[in-house]
Design an enzyme around this catalytic site. Sequence first.
Site, PDB file in Angstrom:
ATOM      1  N   HIS A 135       0.829  -1.202   0.000  1.00 53.72           N
ATOM      2  CA  HIS A 135       0.000   0.000   0.000  1.00 53.72           C
ATOM      3  C   HIS A 135       0.867   1.258   0.000  1.00 53.72           C
ATOM      4  CE1 HIS A 135      -2.958  -2.980   1.375  1.00 53.72           C
ATOM      5  NE2 HIS A 135      -3.858  -2.154   0.887  1.00 53.72           N
ATOM      6  N   ASP A 165      -4.662  -5.242  -8.332  1.00 54.97           N
ATOM      7  CA  ASP A 165      -4.931  -4.713  -7.005  1.00 54.97           C
ATOM      8  C   ASP A 165      -5.196  -3.215  -7.188  1.00 54.97           C
ATOM      9  OD1 ASP A 165      -5.228  -4.504  -4.258  1.00 54.97           O
ATOM     10  OD2 ASP A 165      -3.327  -5.474  -3.782  1.00 54.97           O
TER      11      ASP A 165
END
Length: 429
Positions: free
Chosen positions: A255, A328
């Site tokens: 992330h 993703d």
Amino acid sequence: MLRRIGTTGLLVIALTACGGEGGVAEAGPTGGKAAPPAQTTSAAPRPSEPRLNPVQRVLAKLSVEEKVGQLFMPVLYGTAADTVSGENQARYAAQTPAKVIAKYHLGGVILFPQNVRSAAQVVGLTNGMQRAAEEVPLLIGTDQENGLVSRMSALMTDFPGAAEIGATKDTGLSREVAKATGEELRSLGVNLDFAPVADVNVNPRNPVIGRRAFGDDPQRVAKMVTAAVKGFGDARIAATAKHFPGHGDTSVDSHTGLPVIKHTKAEWERIDAPPFKAAIDAGVDAVMSAHIVFPKLDSSGDPATLSKTILTGLLREQLGFKGVISTDALNMGGVRKKYDDGEISVRAVLAGADLLLMPNDLPKAYGAVLAAVKSGRISKARLDQSITRLLTLKQNRGLLTEAPVASAQRAAEVLRSPEHRRLAARAGG
């Protein structure tokens, strides 16, 4: 309940495709006379035009702009399809979820806790968003892994996460929990779950996977993933195995950073690949890519999400996966290190991705992919490959020409039902 999508154009195509058959008498050779009546019964019927299957019929009527829109699944802001939101206006130059869907011809939307207030409200939101998708019904997804990542936890049964279920070694339990989770999602109008996690958590310092995985043994994880995929299928929910080629051995969170996994190809085949192979064999609908660099699989330095060697070479060609490849989230730090938001989406499509999840800048990403198609950088054939896979997923889940209509009454019956609460207790929740 299903809502019929307007398909007058499809009907015309279908009727055209079916025409031209039968034993009608044909004229003789050019310039000659018609065959005598006695011979008309043996004349060969006129060849029929090719019949188009439902996916081909929908594909044929989509414009290039609509096809590009089908690739994208952003997060929208608001608790109803007509909620006016400054966030939508700022990000998408359209005030409401419905207007964003129509403006970009979106193929899907992902839900987060900010979209959730009550069961009846979510049902109204998903039904309203489906009405806004005039041509092709939406994939409405969420991350409901149970445990640590449970976007709909305010409404749904509190099932234990993958690590707890994996520890039981009970594949039947994995299947039951996935089925119950899918039934609750379906009652809310959600038709795609970004689960199960197929990573093998072999690094105790892993900050992003950890207890989201079924465990650290590849074969056990593979069995649990197989059961979960089948459970979601039992509930008629599309399942997604993630994060390919395997996010289990990293100490960096994708992330915020770009993890590098140093497994050799042989180690990958022994440790990381088995759960993904098992998911594919079980008929998983989608596989999500990881924003990780895997030098022994691809020396380019690009994350797997942007690697044709990994997405097309390994996942498609070596493992034989024919379904949808989802990225993703494209707003994560791990994929945004080298390229801007438009180039990221273009490179993901060129690598083999079909579904572009949560681009950081949707207008820029949409415009870049559309420009790449019009310039020929992304061929129309390559675009059609992805749209065909996305439409096939929708067809397989009953979403192609009829949008599901969720029922608040049904949701009230299914969500946190006594049966599901008993299952959660038995699973250790």
